[in-house]
Design a protein around this motif. Structure first.
Motif, PDB file in Angstrom:
ATOM      1  N   VAL A 199      -3.926   1.154  -8.060  1.00 54.20           N
ATOM      2  CA  VAL A 199      -3.434   0.885  -6.711  1.00 54.20           C
ATOM      3  C   VAL A 199      -2.725  -0.461  -6.660  1.00 54.20           C
ATOM      4  N   SER A 200      -3.283  -1.445  -7.330  1.00 57.07           N
ATOM      5  CA  SER A 200      -2.670  -2.770  -7.371  1.00 57.07           C
ATOM      6  C   SER A 200      -1.253  -2.692  -7.931  1.00 57.07           C
ATOM      7  N   ARG A 201      -1.084  -1.900  -8.977  1.00 60.23           N
ATOM      8  CA  ARG A 201       0.252  -1.741  -9.570  1.00 60.23           C
ATOM      9  C   ARG A 201       1.191  -0.969  -8.657  1.00 60.23           C
ATOM     10  N   LYS A 202       0.669   0.065  -7.982  1.00 58.64           N
ATOM     11  CA  LYS A 202       1.514   0.841  -7.063  1.00 58.64           C
ATOM     12  C   LYS A 202       1.969   0.005  -5.872  1.00 58.64           C
ATOM     13  N   LEU A 203       1.150  -0.968  -5.494  1.00 58.89           N
ATOM     14  CA  LEU A 203       1.532  -1.888  -4.421  1.00 58.89           C
ATOM     15  C   LEU A 203       2.441  -2.998  -4.924  1.00 58.89           C
ATOM     16  N   LYS A 204       2.734  -2.959  -6.239  1.00 64.88           N
ATOM     17  CA  LYS A 204       3.574  -3.968  -6.884  1.00 64.88           C
ATOM     18  C   LYS A 204       2.989  -5.376  -6.756  1.00 64.88           C
ATOM     19  N   LEU A 205       1.659  -5.431  -6.814  1.00 60.60           N
ATOM     20  CA  LEU A 205       0.981  -6.721  -6.789  1.00 60.60           C
ATOM     21  C   LEU A 205       0.961  -7.358  -8.168  1.00 60.60           C
ATOM     22  N   ALA A 237      -6.038   8.540   0.375  1.00 61.04           N
ATOM     23  CA  ALA A 237      -6.504   7.150   0.374  1.00 61.04           C
ATOM     24  C   ALA A 237      -5.397   6.202  -0.078  1.00 61.04           C
ATOM     25  N   GLU A 238      -4.712   6.564  -1.144  1.00 56.43           N
ATOM     26  CA  GLU A 238      -3.637   5.710  -1.653  1.00 56.43           C
ATOM     27  C   GLU A 238      -2.520   5.543  -0.624  1.00 56.43           C
ATOM     28  N   LYS A 239      -2.159   6.626   0.049  1.00 54.83           N
ATOM     29  CA  LYS A 239      -1.104   6.536   1.072  1.00 54.83           C
ATOM     30  C   LYS A 239      -1.551   5.653   2.217  1.00 54.83           C
ATOM     31  N   ALA A 240      -2.811   5.794   2.634  1.00 54.97           N
ATOM     32  CA  ALA A 240      -3.329   4.964   3.720  1.00 54.97           C
ATOM     33  C   ALA A 240      -3.301   3.485   3.338  1.00 54.97           C
ATOM     34  N   ILE A 241      -3.689   3.180   2.103  1.00 54.78           N
ATOM     35  CA  ILE A 241      -3.674   1.788   1.625  1.00 54.78           C
ATOM     36  C   ILE A 241      -2.268   1.211   1.698  1.00 54.78           C
ATOM     37  N   THR A 242      -1.305   1.985   1.246  1.00 57.72           N
ATOM     38  CA  THR A 242       0.093   1.543   1.278  1.00 57.72           C
ATOM     39  C   THR A 242       0.557   1.274   2.704  1.00 57.72           C
ATOM     40  N   LEU A 243       0.223   2.176   3.617  1.00 53.37           N
ATOM     41  CA  LEU A 243       0.643   2.025   5.008  1.00 53.37           C
ATOM     42  C   LEU A 243       0.010   0.795   5.663  1.00 53.37           C
ATOM     43  N   VAL A 244      -1.239   0.521   5.340  1.00 51.59           N
ATOM     44  CA  VAL A 244      -1.905  -0.660   5.913  1.00 51.59           C
ATOM     45  C   VAL A 244      -1.235  -1.940   5.439  1.00 51.59           C
ATOM     46  N   VAL A 255      -6.983  -6.088 -10.724  1.00 54.08           N
ATOM     47  CA  VAL A 255      -8.016  -6.059  -9.682  1.00 54.08           C
ATOM     48  C   VAL A 255      -8.061  -7.385  -8.936  1.00 54.08           C
ATOM     49  N   ILE A 256      -7.967  -8.483  -9.680  1.00 53.56           N
ATOM     50  CA  ILE A 256      -7.974  -9.805  -9.042  1.00 53.56           C
ATOM     51  C   ILE A 256      -6.782  -9.941  -8.093  1.00 53.56           C
ATOM     52  N   LYS A 257      -5.634  -9.424  -8.517  1.00 52.52           N
ATOM     53  CA  LYS A 257      -4.443  -9.455  -7.655  1.00 52.52           C
ATOM     54  C   LYS A 257      -4.670  -8.639  -6.385  1.00 52.52           C
ATOM     55  N   LEU A 258      -5.358  -7.513  -6.500  1.00 50.77           N
ATOM     56  CA  LEU A 258      -5.670  -6.684  -5.341  1.00 50.77           C
ATOM     57  C   LEU A 258      -6.616  -7.415  -4.391  1.00 50.77           C
ATOM     58  N   VAL A 259      -7.638  -8.030  -4.950  1.00 47.54           N
ATOM     59  CA  VAL A 259      -8.596  -8.785  -4.129  1.00 47.54           C
ATOM     60  C   VAL A 259      -7.889  -9.933  -3.410  1.00 47.54           C
ATOM     61  N   ASP A 260      -7.018 -10.625  -4.112  1.00 50.28           N
ATOM     62  CA  ASP A 260      -6.264 -11.719  -3.490  1.00 50.28           C
ATOM     63  C   ASP A 260      -5.400 -11.188  -2.345  1.00 50.28           C
ATOM     64  N   ALA A 261      -4.819 -10.003  -2.545  1.00 45.80           N
ATOM     65  CA  ALA A 261      -3.968  -9.409  -1.507  1.00 45.80           C
ATOM     66  C   ALA A 261      -4.785  -9.010  -0.280  1.00 45.80           C
ATOM     67  N   ILE A 262      -6.005  -8.514  -0.504  1.00 57.75           N
ATOM     68  CA  ILE A 262      -6.888  -8.163   0.619  1.00 57.75           C
ATOM     69  C   ILE A 262      -7.225  -9.418   1.419  1.00 57.75           C
ATOM     70  N   LYS A 263      -7.569 -10.488   0.721  1.00 57.17           N
ATOM     71  CA  LYS A 263      -7.898 -11.749   1.402  1.00 57.17           C
ATOM     72  C   LYS A 263      -6.686 -12.281   2.172  1.00 57.17           C
ATOM     73  N   ARG A 264      -5.518 -12.169   1.560  1.00 63.33           N
ATOM     74  CA  ARG A 264      -4.295 -12.654   2.207  1.00 63.33           C
ATOM     75  C   ARG A 264      -3.967 -11.818   3.450  1.00 63.33           C
ATOM     76  N   LEU A 265      -4.156 -10.514   3.345  1.00 63.12           N
ATOM     77  CA  LEU A 265      -3.905  -9.634   4.488  1.00 63.12           C
ATOM     78  C   LEU A 265      -4.832  -9.982   5.651  1.00 63.12           C
ATOM     79  N   SER A 266      -6.103 -10.221   5.346  1.00 68.68           N
ATOM     80  CA  SER A 266      -7.057 -10.605   6.380  1.00 68.68           C
ATOM     81  C   SER A 266      -6.663 -11.935   7.021  1.00 68.68           C
ATOM     82  N   LYS A 267      -6.289 -12.893   6.194  1.00 70.53           N
ATOM     83  CA  LYS A 267      -5.900 -14.207   6.711  1.00 70.53           C
ATOM     84  C   LYS A 267      -4.652 -14.105   7.575  1.00 70.53           C
TER      85      LYS A 267
END
Length: 371
Positions: A287-293, A198-205, A304-316
């Motif tokens: 995961v947020s830290r591993k993504l360097k968010l 799961a973590e690898k898939a998240i990174t690749l996305v 977690v908030i940084k991760l949520v912001d990154a998800i929203k940004r990725l979608s946008k």
């Protein structure tokens, strides 16, 4: 007891017909999207198989496969008695093939010897999972089916079929991958094995999706997303999914919202809701830290908030609508459906593996975030 398994042999190749050398004197049911009838590679596959096998084709594939189409395919299978099933297409084609196999084996009391799945989108992970989603169009409900016999024996990953995938399909499919991975990460059935995938898939996305949307001819990014879909598929097939999918199934069935898009709308809100659970919050933060968010010194809450912001940004950045209103669903129509969405979500199989067992009030609260 933790349990881990991976049945499917995965081949990453563009030389697909070579994978069919093993088939001789078989009855092959070939299931594929109707628009692939004129595809040169598909024609080559059928011609190659017909040299040594009997081949029957089924192409009545529509989005969100309805039970009626699955029954039609099953009836064809009952007449042909296939020994091999080969499915090529997006999630709807693969799920249709799985539905046919599932009901054929129950009615005919016969097994399929070999099942090959060739995905043409980088999203559902259906090529490696025991899951299929069938739609009851009369009642507007999606029913997930989970059965070990639905796991393909072989998945063939070829970028030949994804290079021309439109930006919107690429985006919806890729965000479906992210949802699979993030739900598997915190699901009740998670293990170290499923979490690693799961973590690898998240990174690749996060590294490749926007590039695939904006520059679909980038072969390296395409294969990275193709593999991410498979990794996430194996992860959730072992760990489970959660509330995001339970709600998305209802949104898709009621409003004809593509599955990946429904997940993308809901995902940020589900992550925040699940983060009320201490363990889920910690896993999201890691995961947020591993993504360097965020830096290691920040709290889990901030991570977690940084991760949520990154998800929203990725979608946008992928050009994806964030609400049903942006998908042209009237607010009043969406609000009226809240009770039905919550009731059906609780009965959805994927609801069971969510880290928190939300009640109907909380489910409606999450749903209202995307109205």
């Amino acid at each position: 007891m933790n349990q881990w398994s991976m049945k499917t042999k995965v081949a990453v190749t563009t030389d697909i017909v070579k994978r069919f050398e093993r088939f001789s004197d078989e009855t092959v049911l070939f299931v594929f999207d109707p628009f692939l009838k004129s595809n040169q590679k598909v024609r080559e596959m059928i011609a190659y198989l017909e040299q040594k096998n009997r081949v029957i084709t089924f192409t009545e594939i529509v989005p969100d496969p309805p039970i009626e189409k699955v029954v039609t395919g099953m009836q064809m299978a009952l007449q042909a008695e296939p020994t091999v099933v080969i499915a090529i297409g997006g999630g709807s084609a693969l799920d249709t093939a799985k539905g046919i196999i599932y009901f054929y084996q129950k009615v005919a009391k016969q097994s399929i010897n070999y099942f090959v799945a060739i995905p043409t989108t980088s999203g559902t992970g259906s090529e490696v999972t025991s899951a299929a989603v069938i739609t009851d169009t009369a009642n507007k409900i999606k029913y997930p089916i989970f059965a070990e016999e639905l796991i393909p024996d072989e998945a063939i990953l070829s970028i030949d079929f994804v290079m021309t995938s439109p930006p919107s399909i690429t985006a919806y499919s890729g965000l479906d991958v992210l949802t699979h991975a993030l739900e598997a990460l915190v699901a009740k059935g998670r293990t170290n094995y499923s979490s690693a995938l799961a973590e690898k898939a998240i990174t690749l996305v996060f590294s490749n999706l926007v590039e695939c949307v904006k520059n679909g001819q980038n072969e390296d990014a395409r294969i990275q997303m193709h593999e991410a879909a498979t990794l996430a598929g194996v992860a959730f097939d072992n760990a489970g999914l959660g509330v995001c999918h339970a709600l998305a199934h209802q949104v898709g069935a009621l409003f004809k919202v593509p599955h990946g898009l429904a997940n993308a709308m809901l995902l940020p809100h589900v992550v925040l809701a699940n983060a009320k659970d201490w363990t889920a919050k910690s896993l999201y933060a890691d995961v947020s830290r591993k993504l360097k968010l965020c830096t290691n010194g920040l709290s889990d809450e901030v991570a977690v908030i940084k991760l949520v912001d990154a998800i929203k940004r990725l979608s946008k950045d992928s050009g994806v609508p964030a609400t049903l209103a942006e998908w042209n669903i009237e607010e009043s129509t969406a609000i009226r459906a809240a009770e039905q969405v919550a009731d059906n979500a609780i009965n959805d199989f994927t609801f069971q593996s969510n880290p928190i067992s939300f009640d109907r009030t909380k489910l409606k609260e999450i749903y209202h975030k995307i109205v």
